[in-house]
Design an enzyme around this catalytic site. Structure first.
Site, PDB file in Angstrom:
ATOM      1  N   GLU A  42       0.684  -1.254   0.033  1.00  0.00           N
ATOM      2  CA  GLU A  42       0.078   0.036   0.001  1.00  0.00           C
ATOM      3  C   GLU A  42       0.805   1.244  -0.022  1.00  0.00           C
ATOM      4  O   GLU A  42       1.579   1.433   0.795  1.00  0.00           O
ATOM      5  CB  GLU A  42      -1.009  -0.041   1.362  1.00  0.00           C
ATOM      6  N   LYS A 128      -8.177   1.587  -3.387  1.00  0.00           N
ATOM      7  CA  LYS A 128      -8.705   0.937  -2.138  1.00  0.00           C
ATOM      8  C   LYS A 128     -10.014   1.326  -1.863  1.00  0.00           C
ATOM      9  O   LYS A 128     -10.756   2.508  -2.350  1.00  0.00           O
ATOM     10  CB  LYS A 128      -7.647   1.739  -0.931  1.00  0.00           C
ATOM     11  N   CYS A 189      -4.308  -3.286   3.270  1.00  0.00           N
ATOM     12  CA  CYS A 189      -4.272  -2.933   4.728  1.00  0.00           C
ATOM     13  C   CYS A 189      -5.557  -3.128   5.509  1.00  0.00           C
ATOM     14  O   CYS A 189      -6.080  -4.159   5.717  1.00  0.00           O
ATOM     15  CB  CYS A 189      -3.693  -1.535   4.921  1.00  0.00           C
ATOM     16  N   SER A 376      18.139  11.179  35.533  1.00  0.00           N
ATOM     17  CA  SER A 376      17.920  11.676  36.880  1.00  0.00           C
ATOM     18  C   SER A 376      18.146  10.522  37.960  1.00  0.00           C
ATOM     19  O   SER A 376      18.112  10.768  39.309  1.00  0.00           O
ATOM     20  CB  SER A 376      16.364  11.894  37.143  1.00  0.00           C
TER      21      SER A 376
END
Length: 730
Positions: A42, A128, A189, A376
């Protein structure tokens, strides 16, 4: 008999020239292996599937979804046609059928399309039909779905293509490709994820091979869902399913986690890696078309197929398999598809690998000289540092395998000259060249956090600095006093809540300023050019609750843990302690999370969960209910009063829910400036495009809270646990 190869390519949005070169290279390799069909995913997301007789190559032409609003620009379509023209006229694309993904404007409407070409001719343009339009995706912002199912019409080609193919128009629509020996259908997809996927009707009409070109991003624990959908696609229907997915960072918050797969009749027979630094990866499987036909020889399936609607077939005069398959099989064992155990990573492994690959892609493509991290001594910045360590380990492993692309990128990032022979084979040595950490202490910092930061830096090899910033904090505080005549005090010294918070924020924001100063100048200090990217280390739960200072050192260039929960981060650190041989991490796991922004006294030590008024475990639950299960304050209460009712009273549950929404609402504005973070969790509060909400709320939700209170007082108290036991239960 068909030998299938599945391969991954790591491409980049809008890199037309580079992606063209990779496409032509992939076609050349496909032909060398005897391939007759190349299928691009795609919008040319980088994955390849290849066979000796059937070759479906999945890779990238110019972009994934990463182009975003560039899809609306005429230039994007124009340059796509220009690249396609180069492919059509190339020597590589002769004698092979290729499927290329790109946007196409048809009758003034932009579609997400696949273009099938053969010997300099366009056979079909397939748009699509079902769009991804939730979460991270906004396809309907750019594309329109093709609504004429099982129909095709004429598309008139642009002049640049007419001059090459001699064609005026080509078929455009929902059709399939018919070869001499089989039939191929296409899904794009999201079409796999829809309830009525195209492969169902295509399969009933005789399509035997399905290709899916996907752009599916990584989320923790998501792969199982994807695998089950791929298996289900042919479990009842029968057929061969070739799934390809992008792998890598496409220039945004998402990491596409690859894992190309091949399934036959509901079984996974081949699977690629989920996380990798390789630009190209291939997996293979030998399949037999006769297995599909035998699987489909069922009466009920045949009755449905006999009445199925017809697809227009675009006929191609070539075969995917040789006339005598046995002549092309070198090993009899290739004739059988073996049982395959699907590989799943544990969430802590996904955290070790996904963000590390994302950081590497971001670093090499941004052309900066490394990372800078304020360390830290707490577990969040520790987790970020360990993810960078994991990245360095992956780079070293790739270098030892001889991956020249990784070695070349590592040399460039480390500032090596062009003629350098440096190989990043030692992760600690490579980290010392590209990873810079700094402990920024104040009078409120403890020796324990300073020591932990130093020992972790030594263990992973980072270039570490240590400073005390009290003089800068005092200067800002004195400036305010000089201008206003008032001297703010901490709560421990009798100050008001406003004074106490302001003095904490001074420290936090100065750390951000110092971080960018050091990121710009540390390479110069070390005799190198360029600058460093600043890493953030705020986790998803703190962002959701707003437990951070706006424009403090949570503000950075990118954040690899910004969408990962504190609970998952602790599991990751426990995993990394043994897997990466870092015993120092035990000390981070045992330490109480603290911001160290207030003075430590005999009766008070600042602790995160006490400051927030809720635990990290509770925040994870609130986050999932708010985003994933789409709960507002009232529906969240009604769910939790049942789930927690055995150890908390209804009024206690109500107070927790109301406190969460109060803090969430009044801190939501902080999400508008949230550092771009690796997307790993479904309940991320990322305001950029994933979690679209107002940033000005009625913070006490008067209508909703009254309704919660009314219901809470009417419900019986069923709790039987001690408060400490209740906390452990949650």
């Amino acid at each position: 008999m068909c030998l299938l190869h599945s391969c991954s390519l790591n491409q980049w949005a809008l890199d037309f020239e580079g992606n063209l070169e990779r496409i032509l290279t992939s076609i050349r390799i496909a032909k060398e292996r005897g391939a007759t069909l190349r299928v691009g995913p795609e919008l040319e997301i980088p994955y390849v599937i290849v066979t000796d007789h059937v070759a479906a190559w999945y890779l990238s032409l110019n972009r994934g979804y990463g182009c975003l609003d560039h899809f609306l620009e005429g230039d994007t379509c124009l340059h796509s046609w220009e690249v396609l023209a180069k492919i059509l006229t190339s020597e590589e694309a002769q004698g092979i059928v290729c499927d290329v993904g790109m946007p196409v404007m048809h009758k003034n409407v932009i579609y997400n399309c696949r273009i099938i070409i053969h010997d300099g001719q366009i056979l079909l343009i397939r748009p699509k039909m079902w769009m991804a339009n939730s979460g991270n995706y906004r396809e309907l912002r750019y594309f329109t779905p093709w609504m004429k199912h099982r129909e095709a019409e004429d598309h008139y080609l642009p002049r640049i293509i007419k001059a090459i193919t001699g064609q005026v128009k080509v078929p455009f629509g929902d059709a399939v490709v018919s070869t001499i020996d089989t039939c191929i259908g296409v899904e794009l997809c999201e079409e796999l994820f829809t309830p009525s996927s195209p492969h169902i009707l295509m399969g009933l009409d005789g399509v035997e091979i399905f290709t899916n070109s996907s752009g599916s991003h990584h989320e923790l624990r998501k792969l199982f869902t994807r695998v089950e959908l791929i298996k289900e696609a042919t479990m009842k229907l029968g057929g061969i399913y070739l799934y390809a997915n992008q792998q890598g960072c496409d220039g945004d918050r998402l990491y596409y986690d690859g894992c190309a797969m091949i399934a036959v009749n509901g079984r996974i027979v081949a699977q690629g890696s989920q996380f990798s630094l390789q630009d190209v990866e291939v997996v293979t499987a030998t399949v037999d078309l006769e297995d599909v036909r035998a699987f489909r020889a069922v009466s009920s399936r045949s009755m449905q197929a006999a009445g199925a609607s017809r697809y227009q077939r675009i006929e191609v005069d070539f075969a995917l398999s040789e006339e005598d398959d046995t002549n092309s099989v070198k090993d009899v064992s290739e004739l059988v598809v073996k049982n395959y155990d699907i590989r799943y990573h544990r969430p802590e492994e996904e955290i070790a690998l996904g963000p590390a690959c994302w950081l590497w892609d971001y670093l090499r493509r941004s052309r900066t000289q490394g990372y800078f991290l304020p360390l830290s001594g707490g577990i969040d910045s520790c987790a970020t540092a360990v993810i960078v360590h994991s990245m360095c380990r992956l780079v070293a492993e790739s270098a030892l395998r001889g991956d020249q692309a990784v070695i070349w990128d590592a040399r460039r990032v480390a500032g090596e000259p062009e003629n350098s022979t440096y190989v990043p084979s030692d992760p600690k040595d490579f980290a010392n060249r590209i990873f810079h950490t700094c402990y920024m202490g104040t009078e409120n910092s403890s020796e324990e956090t300073r020591r932990r930061a130093k020992e972790l830096a030594q263990a992973i090899g980072s270039y570490h600095t240590d400073l005390n910033m009290d003089s800068i904090v005092t200067a800002v505080r004195n400036l305010f006093s000089f201008v206003t005549g008032a001297k703010p005090q901490f709560r421990a010294h009798g100050g008001s809540p406003a004074e106490n918070l302001a003095l904490q924020n001074i420290q936090a924001r100065l750390r951000m300023v110092l971080a960018y100063l050091f990121a710009q100048l540390l390479p110069w200090v070390r005799g190198r050019s360029g600058g460093l990217l600043v890493l953030g280390s705020a986790n998803v739960d703190e962002s959701l609750r707003g437990y951070l200072t706006k424009y403090d050192n949570s503000s950075a260039d990118i954040n690899p843990i910004g969408a990962i929960s504190k609970t998952d981060l602790k599991k990751f650190i426990a995993y990394a302690k043994d897997s990466f041989d870092l015993p120092i991490l035990t000390q981070f796991l045992d330490a109480v999370p603290t911001a160290e922004l207030e003075p430590i006294t005999e009766t008070y030590v600042q602790a995160d969960e006490a400051d927030m008024g809720m635990t990290y475990d509770e925040l994870s639950i609130f986050g999932r209910l708010r985003k994933v299960e789409k709960c507002g304050p009232y529906s969240m209460f009604t769910k939790l009063v049942h789930e927690w009712g055995s150890f908390l009273s209804p009024t206690q549950v109500a107070e927790k829910v109301k406190l969460f929404f109060f803090e969430y609402a009044r801190n939501r504005h902080k999400m508008t400036t949230l550092t771009p973070s690796y997307h790993a969790e479904q309940y991320s509060p990322d305001d950029n495009r994933f979690d679209l909400r107002p940033f000005l709320y009625p913070s006490r939700f008067p209508w909703q809270f009254k309704k919660i209170d009314a219901l809470a007082t009417s419900l019986p108290d069923r709790s039987t646990m001690h408060p400490r036991e209740a906390k452990e239960k949650i």
